[in-house]
Design a protein around this motif. Sequence first.
Motif, PDB file in Angstrom:
ATOM      1  N   UNK A  76       3.101   2.044   9.828  1.00 33.85           N
ATOM      2  CA  UNK A  76       1.985   2.215   8.789  1.00 33.85           C
ATOM      3  C   UNK A  76       1.043   1.289   8.534  1.00 33.85           C
ATOM      4  N   UNK A  77       0.979   0.258   9.426  1.00 31.03           N
ATOM      5  CA  UNK A  77       0.273  -1.008   9.369  1.00 31.03           C
ATOM      6  C   UNK A  77      -1.192  -0.563   8.824  1.00 31.03           C
ATOM      7  N   UNK A  78      -1.779   0.426   9.227  1.00 35.88           N
ATOM      8  CA  UNK A  78      -3.300   0.726   9.053  1.00 35.88           C
ATOM      9  C   UNK A  78      -3.505   1.257   7.867  1.00 35.88           C
ATOM     10  N   UNK A  79      -2.521   2.055   7.267  1.00 31.43           N
ATOM     11  CA  UNK A  79      -2.459   2.563   5.908  1.00 31.43           C
ATOM     12  C   UNK A  79      -2.498   1.288   4.985  1.00 31.43           C
ATOM     13  N   UNK A 120       6.343   6.161  -0.145  1.00 31.62           N
ATOM     14  CA  UNK A 120       5.333   4.971   0.017  1.00 31.62           C
ATOM     15  C   UNK A 120       3.876   5.706   0.153  1.00 31.62           C
ATOM     16  N   UNK A 121       4.019   6.558   1.183  1.00 30.55           N
ATOM     17  CA  UNK A 121       2.719   7.101   1.745  1.00 30.55           C
ATOM     18  C   UNK A 121       2.102   7.881   0.439  1.00 30.55           C
ATOM     19  N   UNK A 122       2.927   8.558  -0.227  1.00 29.90           N
ATOM     20  CA  UNK A 122       2.153   9.293  -1.442  1.00 29.90           C
ATOM     21  C   UNK A 122       1.786   8.361  -2.475  1.00 29.90           C
ATOM     22  N   UNK A 150      -5.831  -0.110   2.550  1.00 25.08           N
ATOM     23  CA  UNK A 150      -5.370   0.131   1.197  1.00 25.08           C
ATOM     24  C   UNK A 150      -5.689  -1.557   0.616  1.00 25.08           C
ATOM     25  N   UNK A 151      -5.190  -2.550   1.116  1.00 23.58           N
ATOM     26  CA  UNK A 151      -4.977  -3.842   0.808  1.00 23.58           C
ATOM     27  C   UNK A 151      -6.449  -4.272   0.841  1.00 23.58           C
ATOM     28  N   UNK A 152      -7.352  -3.961   1.671  1.00 27.52           N
ATOM     29  CA  UNK A 152      -8.565  -4.541   1.926  1.00 27.52           C
ATOM     30  C   UNK A 152      -9.669  -3.699   0.786  1.00 27.52           C
TER      31      UNK A 152
END
Length: 325
Positions: free
Chosen positions: A129-132, A68-70, A136-138
């Motif tokens: 991983x909330x900040x990531x 998911x991070x990738x 990204x959503x923002x």
Amino acid sequence: MAKVKYYYDSENLAYRKISTKKRTKFGVFLLFLIASALFGFLAFVLLLNTPFFETPRDRFQAREIENLKLNYAILNKKMDEIDAVADALENRDNNLYRVYFNKAEIPDSIRKAGFSNKNRYKKLEGYNNSQLVKNTTIRMDQLAKELAIQSQSLDEILKLASAKEDLLAAIPAIQPVQNENLKRMASGFGYRSDPFTKIKKMHAGMDFTANTGTPIYATGDGVVTRADNTASGYGNHVVIKHGFGYETLYGHMSKYNCRVGQRVKRGDIIGYVGSTGRSQGPHCHYEVHKDGKAVNPLNFYYGNISAVEYVAIAKLANQENQSLD
């Protein structure tokens, strides 16, 4: 071999063997089993929550998180590319399209404005991983908003371009009588001597002399609103409403080649030169009106004459001679 324990019996002055009851032995054994089980459970829980011990499910979830991070990293890279394209499009929109159509640019304060709802991303908080995910959503929401604003701007430009095209087609941009058919430019726009009263009065158009039956052309796209001889002095005449405030009149025709309500294009033959009405000879009296006011037709002949021809016509039209009507 188990140790044998004794105690001293003071009454009998002798040592006696200590014997444990079976019930006590059983209780001690049971307590040991419970303590062992509790210790084992606590040890198992501690192992599950340390990095030194991973179950197959933990390893699977770890791989999923890394994947998911990738994917989020790839998504952010693609958004960087889209951002660059969007910035270039916004720059052309502000500095080319909107300038051409005389529209104010859309400022960055509107294009890149955030969202007023502060709790919009509340549900994404509280995870590892909330900040990531939140960032990204923002970015995705911001980009979607910018593209929506750009789409609205391009829709507006498209309408303006369409209207501009219609405007260019509507403007009366050619002479009503072709140069090769002209005998001479009899009279231009301005104060001229009336052929009947010999008094100077405003001549609201231009007179093109030609043989009777010479074609008269619509000078711009529009709709025929009059084709009759009821207006005083004009004889058989045609009026075309072009839109955008433009209207043209063609007077003294020998006959019509159009009807009221007919849509015509620039260059269509709408009638023929004659000398009907208040006229001293075959000619086409031509007027251009903008927003209800007569304007000099000479300013509109850019569609079918050269610069040299324009200068020659302007010289003839500006002579203070006698009009033909």
